[in-house]
Design a protein around this motif. Structure first.
Motif: not given
Length: 467
Positions: A6-9, A102-110, A418-420
């Motif tokens: 779900f991590i779109t532009d 936040p782990l859900f977001h961080w995981t998929h950003l990374e 670092f995507p944080r």
């Protein structure tokens, strides 16, 4: 759960203004990560990390806490008795349950930024993701992982007696990322700890002379600060429960110090007086070197003695404390300000109920010619998630000057964290975009874009004295 990432532009960006601010002004800026716990040894050795479990799960108490909450046995979290893949599969089993954490977001950003993986991590995708990530990591060294995300500067967290040889090795290798030490002297103030006398012996070996009284101790500390400065250090840090600001007389502190070195027990009141003296002296030494001092305040640590005994420190059993802080912060900063010895300062609170306390305290001690000298730092630890960052940004905007904020840091032990910074930048741009949409600020993209760039990068470059 569906498998498409779900991590779109335009992830988090909910307006055209937010999209413009992020993609045109914030996205491509380098990163200055002025506080983290990365290993300088791993950077100096610069060997590829063996697998994603080593890179992702080792030492990451955020993930450990989530796995425990999901009922995962400690055998698959911190034990050396299970394989890397078994641990990864248990983490993959946990990830779907981290939704809204936040782990859900961080995981998929990374996964997306480091490995170009567009699948959601869950049991039915875990095997393929494990293989793909490991294949990429085989050719990626720590220095390359940092450069890939344009990490220009990182500041590690280092003990005063560290020889900093790895920082020297890193400097000689000429990596894209500059790695500077940070002086973290907590142990020097914890005089009641059993290990205190042994630590003083190590300090003696480090500085090359005996430490028998307070004068010797301060001379030893100053020697280490001088050495750290020569190695590029421009920041100190402090991570205890409270700010120490008791009244003290040096002769009394000298007696307390000698008493402790002789093996005698000292009272809590004596310990607080001693710590207050050492902290005051440290702050003055930092000012003399034009360093920035950081105060991380409010964690109650090692709550679970069973896991502490089993795993050791940083076991993932720390939480938010409710310690009073305002009076001692005021007393310390005021005493230093009165003698013109108050260094640039960043404070971080862990208890969100103290947001306004910290934000307003930092507005009390400005200095002519130094924009944003006193900083209330970004959301720390349990607060470095979307809601915590939004509250910190909004509170800082209400109580101070957001435009002078020095921005985000990772406070992480992971080379994949670092995507944080991207996460923070998206949140910042979205907040400003929402203000424009609601007619609360002028729709001046050039002005707002410069403000975003300053917060994300340029304020930090001007605030810290990195060489």
């Amino acid at each position: 759960m569906k498998t498409t990432n779900f991590i779109t532009d335009n992830f988090i960006l909910q307006s055209e203004v937010a999209e413009t601010l992020y993609h045109k002004y914030a996205k491509d800026l380098p990163i200055i990560d002025y506080h983290n716990h990365l290993s300088p040894q791993l950077i100096a050795e610069n060997q590829p990390i063996k697998n994603i479990t080593e890179a992702w799960l080792k030492g990451d108490h955020y993930k450990w806490r989530a796995m425990r909450a999901n009922g995962i046995d400690e055998l698959f979290i911190t034990s050396s008795a299970t394989s890397h893949k078994e641990k990864f599969l248990k983490w993959a089993e946990t990830v779907p349950h981290t939704l809204r954490n936040p782990l859900f977001h961080w995981t998929h950003l990374e996964l997306k930024r480091y490995f170009d993986i567009d699948e959601l991590l869950q049991p039915n995708t875990a095997d393929s993701i494990y293989k793909k990530a490991n294949a990429i990591l085989k050719s990626k060294t720590p220095a390359q992982l940092l450069e890939d995300l344009k990490v220009e500067v990182i500041c590690t967290t280092d003990d005063p007696i560290d020889d900093l040889k790895h920082h020297q090795e890193i400097a000689e290798k000429g990596f894209y990322t500059k790695v500077f030490p940070t002086f973290r002297p907590d142990v020097l103030m914890l005089i009641q700890k059993e290990s205190f006398s042994n630590y003083i012996e190590k300090l003696e070996n480090c500085v090359g002379f005996s430490i028998e009284n307070l004068e010797d101790l301060l001379k030893g500390i100053e020697s280490r600060i001088e050495y750290f400065h020569s190695m590029g250090c421009r920041l100190s840090d402090y991570g205890l429960e409270q700010v120490f600001a008791d009244d003290f007389i040096e002769e009394e502190v000298d007696v307390i110090f000698k008493k402790r070195l002789s093996g005698k027990n000292i009272s809590k009141n004596e310990a607080d007086i001693y710590a207050s003296c050492i902290l005051n002296k440290l702050c003055k030494m930092y000012h003399a070197k034009s360093w920035v001092q950081q105060f991380h305040i409010g964690a109650i640590r090692n709550n679970n003695s069973r896991l502490l005994n089993q795993i050791g420190l940083d076991a993932g059993v720390d939480s938010i404390g409710d310690f009073p802080v305002a009076k001692n912060m005021s007393k310390l900063f005021n005493s230093l300000d009165n003698t013109n010895q108050l260094a640039k300062t960043i404070t971080y609170n862990l208890n969100p109920s103290q947001n306004e306390v910290f934000a307003t305290m930092m507005g009390n001690y400005s200095e002519s010619g130094i924009s944003g000298k006193m900083q209330w730092g970004s959301g720390w630890w349990f607060l470095d998630q979307k809601d915590g960052m939004e509250k910190q940004i909004n509170c800082l905007s209400n109580m101070g000057l957001l435009s002078h904020f020095v921005g985000m840091l990772t406070d992480s032990r992971s080379f994949l964290s670092f995507p944080r910074h991207e996460y923070f930048r998206r949140i910042l741009c979205n907040i400003i975009g929402e203000d424009v949409k609601q007619g609360l600020v002028p729709n001046d993209i050039e002005f707002l874009g410069k403000m975003v760039q300053d917060i994300c990068y340029y304020n930090a470059t001007n605030y810290f004295n990195f060489k």
